[in-house]
Design a protein around this motif. Structure first.
Motif, PDB file in Angstrom:
ATOM      1  N   LEU A  21       0.801  -1.228   0.000  1.00  0.00           N
ATOM      2  CA  LEU A  21       0.000   0.000   0.000  1.00  0.00           C
ATOM      3  C   LEU A  21       0.831   1.275   0.000  1.00  0.00           C
ATOM      4  CD1 LEU A  21      -2.858  -1.050   2.469  1.00  0.00           C
ATOM      5  CD2 LEU A  21      -2.801  -1.228  -0.034  1.00  0.00           C
ATOM      6  N   VAL A  22       1.847   1.339   0.829  1.00  0.00           N
ATOM      7  CA  VAL A  22       2.685   2.546   0.891  1.00  0.00           C
ATOM      8  C   VAL A  22       3.435   2.738  -0.426  1.00  0.00           C
ATOM      9  CG1 VAL A  22       4.668   3.613   2.046  1.00  0.00           C
ATOM     10  CG2 VAL A  22       2.886   2.510   3.407  1.00  0.00           C
ATOM     11  N   LYS A  23       3.868   1.658  -1.051  1.00  0.00           N
ATOM     12  CA  LYS A  23       4.649   1.725  -2.290  1.00  0.00           C
ATOM     13  C   LYS A  23       3.799   2.033  -3.527  1.00  0.00           C
ATOM     14  CE  LYS A  23       8.037  -1.547  -0.542  1.00  0.00           C
ATOM     15  NZ  LYS A  23       8.582  -2.911  -0.652  1.00  0.00           N
ATOM     16  N   ALA A  24       2.506   1.773  -3.439  1.00  0.00           N
ATOM     17  CA  ALA A  24       1.619   1.975  -4.596  1.00  0.00           C
ATOM     18  C   ALA A  24       1.511   3.449  -4.940  1.00  0.00           C
ATOM     19  CB  ALA A  24       0.245   1.401  -4.305  1.00  0.00           C
ATOM     20  N   GLU A  25       1.486   3.728  -6.232  1.00  0.00           N
ATOM     21  CA  GLU A  25       1.283   5.097  -6.709  1.00  0.00           C
ATOM     22  C   GLU A  25      -0.166   5.306  -7.116  1.00  0.00           C
ATOM     23  OE1 GLU A  25       4.034   5.401  -9.927  1.00  0.00           O
ATOM     24  OE2 GLU A  25       5.751   5.022  -8.627  1.00  0.00           O
ATOM     25  N   LYS A  26      -0.754   4.274  -7.692  1.00  0.00           N
ATOM     26  CA  LYS A  26      -2.133   4.329  -8.158  1.00  0.00           C
ATOM     27  C   LYS A  26      -2.853   3.052  -7.745  1.00  0.00           C
ATOM     28  CE  LYS A  26      -1.503   7.238 -12.259  1.00  0.00           C
ATOM     29  NZ  LYS A  26      -1.723   7.308 -13.723  1.00  0.00           N
ATOM     30  N   PHE A  27      -4.132   3.227  -7.415  1.00  0.00           N
ATOM     31  CA  PHE A  27      -4.969   2.098  -7.012  1.00  0.00           C
ATOM     32  C   PHE A  27      -6.125   1.923  -7.988  1.00  0.00           C
ATOM     33  CE2 PHE A  27      -3.091   3.494  -3.012  1.00  0.00           C
ATOM     34  CZ  PHE A  27      -2.672   2.292  -2.462  1.00  0.00           C
ATOM     35  N   ILE A  28      -6.459   0.676  -8.247  1.00  0.00           N
ATOM     36  CA  ILE A  28      -7.668   0.352  -8.977  1.00  0.00           C
ATOM     37  C   ILE A  28      -8.527  -0.474  -8.028  1.00  0.00           C
ATOM     38  CG2 ILE A  28      -8.690  -0.894 -10.925  1.00  0.00           C
ATOM     39  CD1 ILE A  28      -6.065  -0.299 -12.467  1.00  0.00           C
ATOM     40  N   PHE A  29      -9.712   0.039  -7.709  1.00  0.00           N
ATOM     41  CA  PHE A  29     -10.636  -0.659  -6.833  1.00  0.00           C
ATOM     42  C   PHE A  29     -11.729  -1.296  -7.674  1.00  0.00           C
ATOM     43  CE2 PHE A  29      -8.803   2.594  -4.118  1.00  0.00           C
ATOM     44  CZ  PHE A  29      -8.535   1.887  -2.960  1.00  0.00           C
ATOM     45  N   GLY A  72      -2.781  11.637  -1.185  1.00  0.00           N
ATOM     46  CA  GLY A  72      -2.144  12.129  -2.401  1.00  0.00           C
ATOM     47  C   GLY A  72      -2.040  11.139  -3.538  1.00  0.00           C
ATOM     48  N   LYS A  73      -2.598   9.962  -3.364  1.00  0.00           N
ATOM     49  CA  LYS A  73      -2.516   8.951  -4.423  1.00  0.00           C
ATOM     50  C   LYS A  73      -3.741   9.037  -5.321  1.00  0.00           C
ATOM     51  CE  LYS A  73       0.667   6.219  -1.821  1.00  0.00           C
ATOM     52  NZ  LYS A  73       0.994   4.906  -1.290  1.00  0.00           N
ATOM     53  N   LYS A  74      -3.732   8.276  -6.395  1.00  0.00           N
ATOM     54  CA  LYS A  74      -4.812   8.305  -7.372  1.00  0.00           C
ATOM     55  C   LYS A  74      -5.527   6.959  -7.405  1.00  0.00           C
ATOM     56  CE  LYS A  74      -2.526  11.789 -10.155  1.00  0.00           C
ATOM     57  NZ  LYS A  74      -1.942  12.113 -11.455  1.00  0.00           N
ATOM     58  N   ALA A  75      -6.818   7.026  -7.752  1.00  0.00           N
ATOM     59  CA  ALA A  75      -7.611   5.792  -7.775  1.00  0.00           C
ATOM     60  C   ALA A  75      -8.545   5.761  -8.973  1.00  0.00           C
ATOM     61  CB  ALA A  75      -8.432   5.673  -6.491  1.00  0.00           C
TER      62      ALA A  75
END
Length: 166
Positions: free
Chosen positions: A58-66, A94-97
């Motif tokens: 989770l901390v390393k992720a830049e973008k998430f797809i839910f 500050g991340k993107k989803a």
């Protein structure tokens, strides 16, 4: 790094099948992605498994797809519990989803994606506006779990292209 979260803990769900397809489609575009399933993950407390998931993914992720199924007009409690038991600032701020809703009904979890958008915005996550509702998912899948409907595949392709550029 992109992280795809299958937003249910139900074993063998259509949600994990759709999430797996997203991972495959991203990799065909040359984008590395990790797939996280909430099956067998205790999200009820901030425990060692949650802490390990945070540090490793989770901390390393830049973008998430839910990819979230419709549960009673919203999202599964297990997905909300993941947020509640995680370090919000480190994992999410500050991340993107990108959001995709899944249902066997006709609305593709539209209401749930709006609820999820509100939660993510509260956690300072920037949500891409192209939220894809996948309705009657049980009709759209092949026996192996892949999507057979070309219109849905085209919509996912468009959504992913936009998200990569986002």
């Amino acid at each position: 790094m992109y992280t795809i979260i299958s937003g249910t803990n139900r074993t063998g769900s259509n949600t994990i099948k759709i999430a797996s397809q997203y991972k495959n489609l991203l990799e065909l575009k040359g984008v590395s992605a990790r797939l996280i399933s909430l099956e067998n993950l205790d999200v009820s407390t901030r425990n060692p498994a949650i802490k390990a998931l945070e540090e490793d993914v989770l901390v390393k992720a830049e973008k998430f797809i839910f990819v979230s199924p419709e549960y009673n007009g919203s999202i599964p409690g297990v997905l909300k519990s993941l947020f509640d038991s995680s370090d919000i600032q480190r994992c999410w701020w500050g991340k993107k989803a990108l959001l995709t809703g899944v249902s066997t009904g006709r609305a593709g979890n539209l209401r749930g994606m709006e609820h999820l958008t509100g939660i993510l915005n509260y956690m300072k996550v920037i949500v891409h506006p192209n939220k894809l509702p996948i309705s009657v998912v049980n009709v759209l899948l092949n026996l192996d779990g892949s999507i057979k409907d070309q219109t849905t595949l085209k919509a996912i392709d468009q959504q992913l292209n936009e998200f990569i550029a986002f």
